[in-house]
Design an enzyme around this catalytic site. Sequence first.
Site, PDB file in Angstrom:
ATOM      1  N   GLU A  37       0.858  -1.192   0.000  1.00  0.00           N
ATOM      2  CA  GLU A  37       0.000   0.000   0.000  1.00  0.00           C
ATOM      3  C   GLU A  37       0.887   1.232   0.000  1.00  0.00           C
ATOM      4  OE1 GLU A  37      -2.488   3.269   1.758  1.00  0.00           O
ATOM      5  OE2 GLU A  37      -0.537   2.566   2.339  1.00  0.00           O
ATOM      6  N   CYS A  57      -4.623  -3.467   1.866  1.00  0.00           N
ATOM      7  CA  CYS A  57      -3.952  -4.581   2.563  1.00  0.00           C
ATOM      8  C   CYS A  57      -4.170  -5.922   1.874  1.00  0.00           C
ATOM      9  CB  CYS A  57      -4.455  -4.681   3.999  1.00  0.00           C
ATOM     10  SG  CYS A  57      -4.447  -3.116   4.855  1.00  0.00           S
ATOM     11  N   HIS A  85      -7.007 -11.118   8.617  1.00  0.00           N
ATOM     12  CA  HIS A  85      -6.179  -9.905   8.513  1.00  0.00           C
ATOM     13  C   HIS A  85      -6.242  -9.134   9.844  1.00  0.00           C
ATOM     14  CE1 HIS A  85      -4.525  -6.120   7.363  1.00  0.00           C
ATOM     15  NE2 HIS A  85      -5.683  -5.488   7.395  1.00  0.00           N
TER      16      HIS A  85
HETATM   17  N1  CAA Z   1     -10.153  -0.679  28.547  1.00  0.00           N
HETATM   18  C1  CAA Z   1     -10.427  -1.686  27.673  1.00  0.00           C
HETATM   19  N2  CAA Z   1     -10.983  -1.475  26.444  1.00  0.00           N
HETATM   20  C2  CAA Z   1     -11.257  -0.206  26.088  1.00  0.00           C
HETATM   21  C3  CAA Z   1     -10.987   0.881  26.933  1.00  0.00           C
HETATM   22  C4  CAA Z   1     -10.407   0.609  28.215  1.00  0.00           C
HETATM   23  N3  CAA Z   1     -10.122   1.594  29.072  1.00  0.00           N
HETATM   24  N4  CAA Z   1     -11.361   2.014  26.304  1.00  0.00           N
HETATM   25  C5  CAA Z   1     -11.846   1.638  25.091  1.00  0.00           C
HETATM   26  N5  CAA Z   1     -11.780   0.302  24.975  1.00  0.00           N
HETATM   27  C6  CAA Z   1     -12.177  -0.518  23.828  1.00  0.00           C
HETATM   28  C7  CAA Z   1     -13.474  -0.090  23.193  1.00  0.00           C
HETATM   29  O1  CAA Z   1     -14.588  -0.614  23.880  1.00  0.00           O
HETATM   30  C8  CAA Z   1     -13.310  -0.668  21.790  1.00  0.00           C
HETATM   31  O2  CAA Z   1     -13.531  -2.037  21.805  1.00  0.00           O
HETATM   32  P1  CAA Z   1     -14.819  -2.661  21.051  1.00  0.00           P
HETATM   33  O3  CAA Z   1     -14.755  -2.141  19.623  1.00  0.00           O
HETATM   34  O4  CAA Z   1     -14.611  -4.109  21.136  1.00  0.00           O
HETATM   35  O5  CAA Z   1     -15.986  -2.110  21.779  1.00  0.00           O
HETATM   36  C9  CAA Z   1     -11.818  -0.511  21.534  1.00  0.00           C
HETATM   37  O6  CAA Z   1     -11.213  -0.311  22.810  1.00  0.00           O
HETATM   38  C10 CAA Z   1     -11.478   0.680  20.657  1.00  0.00           C
HETATM   39  O7  CAA Z   1     -12.077   1.794  21.237  1.00  0.00           O
HETATM   40  P2  CAA Z   1     -12.769   2.888  20.311  1.00  0.00           P
HETATM   41  O8  CAA Z   1     -13.745   2.253  19.376  1.00  0.00           O
HETATM   42  O9  CAA Z   1     -13.256   3.999  21.175  1.00  0.00           O
HETATM   43  O10 CAA Z   1     -11.453   3.359  19.536  1.00  0.00           O
HETATM   44  P3  CAA Z   1     -11.233   4.508  18.527  1.00  0.00           P
HETATM   45  O11 CAA Z   1     -12.496   5.185  18.155  1.00  0.00           O
HETATM   46  O12 CAA Z   1     -10.181   5.362  19.127  1.00  0.00           O
HETATM   47  O13 CAA Z   1     -10.636   3.793  17.240  1.00  0.00           O
HETATM   48  C11 CAA Z   1     -10.566   2.361  15.345  1.00  0.00           C
HETATM   49  C12 CAA Z   1     -10.822   2.450  16.860  1.00  0.00           C
HETATM   50  C13 CAA Z   1     -11.736   3.021  14.612  1.00  0.00           C
HETATM   51  C14 CAA Z   1     -10.452   0.921  14.933  1.00  0.00           C
HETATM   52  C15 CAA Z   1      -9.239   3.099  15.014  1.00  0.00           C
HETATM   53  O14 CAA Z   1      -8.172   2.446  15.629  1.00  0.00           O
HETATM   54  C16 CAA Z   1      -8.965   3.229  13.526  1.00  0.00           C
HETATM   55  O15 CAA Z   1      -9.480   4.105  12.854  1.00  0.00           O
HETATM   56  N6  CAA Z   1      -8.083   2.330  12.990  1.00  0.00           N
HETATM   57  C17 CAA Z   1      -7.702   2.356  11.592  1.00  0.00           C
HETATM   58  C18 CAA Z   1      -8.743   1.691  10.705  1.00  0.00           C
HETATM   59  C19 CAA Z   1      -8.763   0.189  10.879  1.00  0.00           C
HETATM   60  O16 CAA Z   1      -7.807  -0.438  11.260  1.00  0.00           O
HETATM   61  N7  CAA Z   1      -9.916  -0.435  10.548  1.00  0.00           N
HETATM   62  C20 CAA Z   1     -10.029  -1.874  10.602  1.00  0.00           C
HETATM   63  C21 CAA Z   1     -10.757  -2.411   9.392  1.00  0.00           C
HETATM   64  S1  CAA Z   1     -10.019  -1.770   7.887  1.00  0.00           S
HETATM   65  C22 CAA Z   1      -8.671  -2.796   7.597  1.00  0.00           C
HETATM   66  O17 CAA Z   1      -8.549  -3.844   8.166  1.00  0.00           O
HETATM   67  C23 CAA Z   1      -7.638  -2.366   6.593  1.00  0.00           C
HETATM   68  C24 CAA Z   1      -6.456  -1.870   7.331  1.00  0.00           C
HETATM   69  O18 CAA Z   1      -5.504  -2.623   7.590  1.00  0.00           O
HETATM   70  C25 CAA Z   1      -6.436  -0.463   7.765  1.00  0.00           C
END
Ligand code: CAA
Length: 383
Positions: free
Chosen positions: A79, A111, A233
């Site tokens: 990528e 990916c 993945h």
């Molecule tokens: N203790 C334990 N767990 C906690 C916590 C705490 N204190 N605080 C939050 N969490 C948990 C949340 O409950 C959540 O878990 P669940 O989804 O199981 O409920 C997890 O931590 C993440 O919390 P948020 O959803 O609040 O996190 P976020 O909004 O900051 O971001 C994300 C999460 C959207 C995945 C972000 O990391 C992101 O944008 N990542 C990039 C995109 C990505 O990887 N997408 C995946 C599919 S796309 C793909 O696979 C292609 C690729 O490689 C990019």
Amino acid sequence: MIIGIHDLDVATAHYVLDLDEMAQALGVDPAKYEKGLGQDEFSVPAPDEDIVTMAAEAASRVLSRNDRTRIRSVLFATETGIDQSKAAGVFVHGLLGLPHTVRTVEFKQACYSGTAALQAAVNQVARYPEDQVLVITADVARYAVGTGGEPTQGAGAVAMLVAADPNLVVIEPGSGVYTSDVNDFWRPNDSSTPFVEGKLSLDAYMDANVGAWDDLVAQRGLSITDIDRFMHHQPFTKMARKAHSRLAEHVGLPLGDDLIEQSMVYNRRIGNSYTASLYFGLVAQLHAGDALEGRRLGLFSYGSGSVAEFFTAVVQEGYSDYLHPENVTQSLDRRVPLTFEEYRDLHANYIGESDNVETPIVTAAPFRFTGITDRVRQYEARS
Ligand code: CAA
């Protein structure tokens, strides 16, 4: 004839950031990263590293054990392309001193492209059984600072030699595929970091997982109980857990986390390596010391945008004699820890332009990105 992965090896970057360090600096509960995302740390490239240097190191490890004159194609999936025109694999070809009688090309689809390259390699060997194909997956996952993706960065490369009568795994014919036009993660030509619709990306990934699974079943008549281990993945390892439980719900049968647990060991420490991530999962599963001879692995490849594939691989007798876990241990353990400030400085000083630059000598790896002269990227192989 059976065709598959005959040998493989890995490389990652010079630095590592512990996610506890990031959590402390950003005032986030460390459990969010460790449990919520399932990540412990991530690899960060030095200024004199990129996809080419990591790819060359991973591939050189494979070539040191194999006859390079049998390689007829180098398929480089990424990528994080370093040029809009020239394939990154051509730089690797030069660094490794491969024969001129090789086809070299780059594959792109977020990916997913490593899997397209792997299938193309298998197809080439099916037609020309004497050929061997070097497939390289390498990426630097680099998100904008302050975004949800920042703790899911990472970097790494996995090189695989595809051949007839492979030592490690046979890629079985017939896979499930799935394409859906969705803007969950994309990176325009003028941006060095992706744009992400985080929640949409989770749903798009899981829809593709069950969609590709259903196609696999339609193509092959497989049942979920025909799969002994799953590798999904891993943009962050919790994503694989989410997909696994959604798949269990979809097929209406329980699928224990024990079927994916071992595939996540390396990715927890490397972070996201985009095209390489699934294959770090495969390497971790093969290294787990579980007697897997004759077992069928189910691999789910996902690339945002989106294209996905569910395919299967059968582990060969004696496979463990051909593995080199010490190389992964060395690559992970030699990484130099960063403070959060040092990491952010490196992030800010990323070389995204093609102006003349000479990079400082930092990496201890066998290949270096030495800089840019007259808009040409320069590399060196250290003895
Ligand atoms: N203790 C334990 N767990 C906690 C916590 C705490 N204190 N605080 C939050 N969490 C948990 C949340 O409950 C959540 O878990 P669940 O989804 O199981 O409920 C997890 O931590 C993440 O919390 P948020 O959803 O609040 O996190 P976020 O909004 O900051 O971001 C994300 C999460 C959207 C995945 C972000 O990391 C992101 O944008 N990542 C990039 C995109 C990505 O990887 N997408 C995946 C599919 S796309 C793909 O696979 C292609 C690729 O490689 C990019």
